[in-house]
Design a protein around this motif. Structure first.
Motif, PDB file in Angstrom:
ATOM      1  N   ASP A 126      55.533  66.156  -7.668  1.00 22.31           N
ATOM      2  CA  ASP A 126      55.082  64.905  -7.059  1.00 22.31           C
ATOM      3  C   ASP A 126      54.734  63.846  -8.100  1.00 22.31           C
ATOM      4  O   ASP A 126      54.691  62.655  -7.785  1.00 22.31           O
ATOM      5  N   GLY A 127      54.481  64.262  -9.350  1.00 22.21           N
ATOM      6  CA  GLY A 127      54.126  63.312 -10.386  1.00 22.21           C
ATOM      7  C   GLY A 127      53.083  63.874 -11.338  1.00 22.21           C
ATOM      8  O   GLY A 127      52.668  65.033 -11.231  1.00 22.21           O
ATOM      9  N   GLN A 128      52.671  63.085 -12.280  1.00 23.12           N
ATOM     10  CA  GLN A 128      51.662  63.504 -13.248  1.00 23.12           C
ATOM     11  C   GLN A 128      50.266  63.457 -12.599  1.00 23.12           C
ATOM     12  O   GLN A 128      49.990  62.606 -11.764  1.00 23.12           O
ATOM     13  N   TYR A 129      49.418  64.376 -13.040  1.00 23.79           N
ATOM     14  CA  TYR A 129      48.032  64.373 -12.559  1.00 23.79           C
ATOM     15  C   TYR A 129      47.047  64.057 -13.687  1.00 23.79           C
ATOM     16  O   TYR A 129      46.062  63.378 -13.469  1.00 23.79           O
ATOM     17  N   LEU A 130      47.345  64.527 -14.893  1.00 25.56           N
ATOM     18  CA  LEU A 130      46.479  64.267 -16.038  1.00 25.56           C
ATOM     19  C   LEU A 130      47.345  63.944 -17.243  1.00 25.56           C
ATOM     20  O   LEU A 130      48.269  64.696 -17.574  1.00 25.56           O
ATOM     21  N   TRP A 169      43.789  59.619 -18.503  1.00 24.83           N
ATOM     22  CA  TRP A 169      43.819  59.190 -17.101  1.00 24.83           C
ATOM     23  C   TRP A 169      44.066  60.397 -16.212  1.00 24.83           C
ATOM     24  O   TRP A 169      45.081  61.091 -16.360  1.00 24.83           O
ATOM     25  N   MET A 170      43.116  60.633 -15.284  1.00 29.74           N
ATOM     26  CA  MET A 170      43.270  61.682 -14.273  1.00 29.74           C
ATOM     27  C   MET A 170      43.406  61.013 -12.910  1.00 29.74           C
ATOM     28  O   MET A 170      42.694  60.053 -12.610  1.00 29.74           O
ATOM     29  N   ALA A 171      44.302  61.514 -12.084  1.00 26.93           N
ATOM     30  CA  ALA A 171      44.707  60.810 -10.872  1.00 26.93           C
ATOM     31  C   ALA A 171      43.585  60.657  -9.850  1.00 26.93           C
ATOM     32  O   ALA A 171      43.588  59.703  -9.071  1.00 26.93           O
ATOM     33  N   TRP A 177      37.495  47.943 -27.829  1.00 27.04           N
ATOM     34  CA  TRP A 177      36.551  49.022 -28.157  1.00 27.04           C
ATOM     35  C   TRP A 177      37.283  50.348 -28.321  1.00 27.04           C
ATOM     36  O   TRP A 177      36.991  51.123 -29.232  1.00 27.04           O
ATOM     37  N   VAL A 178      38.243  50.614 -27.451  1.00 30.40           N
ATOM     38  CA  VAL A 178      39.024  51.857 -27.554  1.00 30.40           C
ATOM     39  C   VAL A 178      39.865  51.855 -28.830  1.00 30.40           C
ATOM     40  O   VAL A 178      39.930  52.857 -29.556  1.00 30.40           O
ATOM     41  N   LYS A 179      40.492  50.734 -29.123  1.00 32.44           N
ATOM     42  CA  LYS A 179      41.367  50.664 -30.301  1.00 32.44           C
ATOM     43  C   LYS A 179      40.601  50.857 -31.610  1.00 32.44           C
ATOM     44  O   LYS A 179      41.199  51.191 -32.635  1.00 32.44           O
ATOM     45  N   GLN A 180      39.294  50.670 -31.576  1.00 29.81           N
ATOM     46  CA  GLN A 180      38.486  50.862 -32.775  1.00 29.81           C
ATOM     47  C   GLN A 180      38.209  52.336 -33.068  1.00 29.81           C
ATOM     48  O   GLN A 180      37.593  52.657 -34.086  1.00 29.81           O
ATOM     49  N   GLY A 181      38.681  53.249 -32.194  1.00 26.83           N
ATOM     50  CA  GLY A 181      38.523  54.673 -32.454  1.00 26.83           C
ATOM     51  C   GLY A 181      37.697  55.420 -31.430  1.00 26.83           C
ATOM     52  O   GLY A 181      37.235  56.539 -31.706  1.00 26.83           O
ATOM     53  N   ASN A 182      37.517  54.852 -30.244  1.00 27.21           N
ATOM     54  CA  ASN A 182      36.712  55.478 -29.205  1.00 27.21           C
ATOM     55  C   ASN A 182      37.587  55.992 -28.066  1.00 27.21           C
ATOM     56  O   ASN A 182      38.801  55.778 -28.063  1.00 27.21           O
ATOM     57  N   ARG A 183      36.973  56.650 -27.082  1.00 26.20           N
ATOM     58  CA  ARG A 183      37.717  57.255 -25.980  1.00 26.20           C
ATOM     59  C   ARG A 183      37.348  56.590 -24.658  1.00 26.20           C
ATOM     60  O   ARG A 183      36.191  56.254 -24.415  1.00 26.20           O
ATOM     61  N   LEU A 184      38.370  56.433 -23.812  1.00 34.60           N
ATOM     62  CA  LEU A 184      38.181  55.918 -22.460  1.00 34.60           C
ATOM     63  C   LEU A 184      38.812  56.912 -21.495  1.00 34.60           C
ATOM     64  O   LEU A 184      40.004  57.201 -21.590  1.00 34.60           O
ATOM     65  N   VAL A 185      38.012  57.441 -20.557  1.00 35.52           N
ATOM     66  CA  VAL A 185      38.493  58.393 -19.563  1.00 35.52           C
ATOM     67  C   VAL A 185      38.533  57.692 -18.215  1.00 35.52           C
ATOM     68  O   VAL A 185      37.490  57.290 -17.679  1.00 35.52           O
ATOM     69  N   LEU A 186      39.735  57.510 -17.686  1.00 34.90           N
ATOM     70  CA  LEU A 186      39.934  56.885 -16.387  1.00 34.90           C
ATOM     71  C   LEU A 186      40.107  57.987 -15.348  1.00 34.90           C
ATOM     72  O   LEU A 186      40.947  58.874 -15.520  1.00 34.90           O
TER      73      LEU A 186
END
Length: 371
Positions: free
Chosen positions: A176-180, A192-194, A106-115
């Motif tokens: 400490d690392g990535q957050y967003l 992806w947000m931590a 579904w995402v690869k078809q052009g949509n967004r996924l927010v984790l």
């Protein structure tokens, strides 16, 4: 015409009791499900009113006149838009391999996924990163872009990400690392947000957290918050809500009940058909026929007639002659002795006739009568 009386045996009563118990259990589970739905939503759910819930964000988006809804079924995903999966703890319903594949496509078809959160990546395949620990901090956007518009500072907790592929573009990070971070997936995008902290009920009002939360979820059409994997299922009935473990337990319980009923049954073969009531073979007829044989001197034929009446009584009582003779070896010996007898004297005839009469009385439940 008199109606036949309804007779209920033990097995039927047990089945009725089980059916009533199942109906009551179903009603109780639905009631508990409704209570849980309202007051005990997990962290990351838009139904949760606690500090880690997203109820405030959900209401805030409505105030901004943005189209948002909850996703409570994975049978068919929306045509387009953004799906937000927020999980600060393991999801109530573990995503299946099929659901992961469907969401990835579904995402690869052009949509967004927010984790959002350390466990949100469970819903998608090969995200390319993992959560890690850090320290509470105030972060500033690293690069200008869609997630930095009007965002000066973001107050975050100690959650961080360790991304293992250069496909990710980092928007917020510290030592400490990535957050967003975000990445392209086919024609779509994964963000992806931590942690849920900046968009949670307790954190959305701090610094520019509300601005960041809005930019994350409202940059691609209608917004859908995944509540299906939090356990809030629309449609499908109680069977789909039980999950794999619940369904397996129910099937095992039903199998156990079926085995109990089968083991308590009186017999497991085909039902015994009722013997036809032949009026010409009544006791009076057999007795009169035997008397005619006796007067004619045909003692053998008279005994065979009496033995025929005994066999008929045994079949009616036990369901079959073989079963009857297996349970009554004394009668089996008597019938065999009569069949193999040659010339029968008057004394033998009287003895055999008495034994046949006595055995028939026992078979017909008239023990002690006319002895």
């Amino acid at each position: 015409m008199k109606r036949p009386a309804i007779k209920l045996d033990g097995s039927t009563l047990v089945l009725i009791g089980i059916a009533v118990a199942l109906v009551l259990a179903y009603a109780g589970l639905v009631r508990l499900s409704q209570d849980y739905y309202l007051v005990d939503a997990p962290a990351g759910s838009v139904f949760a009113a606690g500090d880690d819930g997203l109820r405030v964000l959900y209401a805030y988006l409505d105030e901004l006149k943005l189209s948002r809804d909850t996703l409570q079924s994975f049978d068919e995903l929306p045509d387009s838009g953004t799906i937000v999966v927020a999980a600060a703890a393991p999801l109530e319903r573990s995503p299946t391999a099929y659901e992961r594949q469907v969401l990835t496509d579904w995402v690869k078809q052009g949509n967004r996924l927010v984790l959002v959160g350390a466990y949100a990546d469970e819903v998608v395949k090969d995200v390319g990163g993992s959560p890690r620990n850090g320290h509470q901090a105030t972060l500033e956007p690293l690069l200008p872009g869609v997630y930095a518009q009007g965002v000066g500072e973001v107050i975050v907790d100690d959650a961080r990400l360790l991304l293992d592929t250069p496909a990710w573009a980092t928007h917020l990070k510290d030592t400490d690392g990535q957050y967003l971070a975000s990445r392209v997936s086919g024609k779509g995008e994964i963000v992806w947000m931590a942690s849920v902290s900046p968009m949670s009920n307790a954190g959305i009002g701090r610094a520019d957290n509300a601005r960041l939360a809005t930019l994350l979820v409202a940059t691609g059409g209608e917004i859908y918050f995944d509540e299906y994997h939090h356990g809030f299922v629309r449609g499908g009935g109680i069977w789909s809500r039980m999950g794999a473990g619940g369904r397996s337990g129910t099937l095992l319980a039903l199998a156990a009940v079926a085995l109990l009923l089968w083991s308590s049954a009186r017999r497991t073969g085909r039902p015994i058909e009722a013997m036809p009531d032949r009026t010409v073979r009544t006791g009076a007829y057999i007795g009169s026929l035997a008397e005619l044989y006796r007067r004619a001197g045909a003692r053998k034929e008279s005994l065979e007639s009496l033995a025929g009446g005994l066999r008929l009584a045994l079949v009616r009582r036990h369901g079959g002659l073989e079963a009857a003779l297996a349970r009554e070896p004394r009668i089996a010996e008597l019938l065999a002795e009569i069949s193999s007898a040659g010339n029968i004297s008057e004394e033998q005839f009287v003895r055999y006739a008495r034994e046949i009469a006595r055995a028939r009385q026992e078979a017909e439940g008239r023990d002690g009568a006319n002895r």
